[in-house]
Design an enzyme around this catalytic site. Sequence first.
Site, PDB file in Angstrom:
ATOM      1  N   CYS A   1      -0.579  -3.595   2.304  1.00 29.30           N
ATOM      2  CA  CYS A   1       0.595  -3.423   2.210  1.00 29.30           C
ATOM      3  C   CYS A   1       1.602  -4.662   1.613  1.00 29.30           C
ATOM      4  O   CYS A   1       2.246  -4.209   0.328  1.00 29.30           O
ATOM      5  CB  CYS A   1       0.836  -2.544   2.876  1.00 29.30           C
ATOM      6  N   THR A   2       1.413  -5.449   2.363  1.00 28.62           N
ATOM      7  CA  THR A   2       2.642  -6.679   2.353  1.00 28.62           C
ATOM      8  C   THR A   2       2.625  -7.731   1.335  1.00 28.62           C
ATOM      9  O   THR A   2       3.196  -7.001  -0.027  1.00 28.62           O
ATOM     10  CB  THR A   2       2.646  -7.536   3.670  1.00 28.62           C
TER      11      THR A   2
END
Length: 433
Positions: A211-212
């Site tokens: 997600c990062t």
Amino acid sequence: MATTDIDKLLLRPTPFGSESGALAVGEFDPGNDTREFLTETCKVLVVGAGGLGCEVLKDLALSGFRDVEVIDMDTIDVSNLNRQFLFRQKDVGRPKAEVAAEFIRERVPQCNVIAHVGKVQDKDADFYSRFNVVCSGLDNVEARRWLNAMLVGLAEVDDEGNVIDPSQIIPMVDGGTEGFRGQARVIIPRFTSCFECSLDSFPPQRTYPLCTIAETPRLPEHCISYAQLVEWPKTNQRAIDTDSPDDMKWLFDVASKRASKFNIEGVTYMKTMGVVKNIIPAVASTNAVVSAMCVNEVFKLMSLSSQTLNTYHMYMGSTGIYSHTFCYGKKNDCPVCSSCVRTVTCSATKTLGELVSDLTEEPLKLKAPSLATADATLYLRKPKSLEAATRPNLDKPLSALVANNAEITVTDPVFPGDVALTLRVCFAQNGAA
């Protein structure tokens, strides 16, 4: 080092030989027999022909060793040339082991170096049993675990844990470097701690949440991982060739564009290769220091002319010329060098799949375990037909597959085929755990 130089160490008595407390088995016997063994008979295997391996090969050749073999799977990249000094521009693209062997043979004709191109896992027990000592310069933990297990497995023991045939003991000197730090370690199978005993001292490999990487990148590593994990599969139908300059250039360009979009600095071609290939920072001087430590231990082990390291030597070059030694103790429940049965206490409702998942985590860190009892195969990774046949067992509770206190044999690719871990499964009385 000329033969006359090592004569000063091998032909004269020494007060530093194998005294009480030394790790080496036997006593130093100065004379021509010791010299002839070291220079004519002793067979040394060097594992890895990278930055550390190149230095080790040079030091062995100049220390009088004449029968050396080297194994490495990699080919030479331009980025290797600043520290792997046996290679030149014309060698780019060729196997490291072959070029390193050719260079040593040309520079030191008395030293016969034989090259093997491939993984350490490609060789069998008969191959490794030919050597008197192994000097490892690997930067791959998985390969080091496999090699360690192979050498420990060669030293067979009886029911009381005593080595049956001392000639089967093949010491391993393991070296590693990272930036200005490095270590040399002596492993004498069945006598000292093995590499597996110290596995929990290695930091986990650094990863980044997807997600990062996809939504909020903040570091150049995030942009490079995005190019590798997200963009490459969209555009290409094959795996990345980490030795291909074209593939690395593609990843660098994509990562640079993403970094520019998020105003992130620091994406370079070298950093791209470091992230994708998990390259450990290397400094030529550190390789030279650690290589000297390793070959010094090989020399002592094979000649018994001085007490061997017990068992770890750390070098910290970032704060000056500083090093220290300590003894790394054996783990009583080491899956490789101990004969103990590990006890796993769990709920009877715990599934086989959950147990398999647990085995890939701390402390064992297995890769793809297969499990069986004396009476049945619980789950087998290969061949595909047996994997498909045993896959339904992963969803079954352990109590439906084995009895309480049953022993399960676990095999895994991180160990050679004849090395197995034995688990005793005990079901918790209260249903917990």
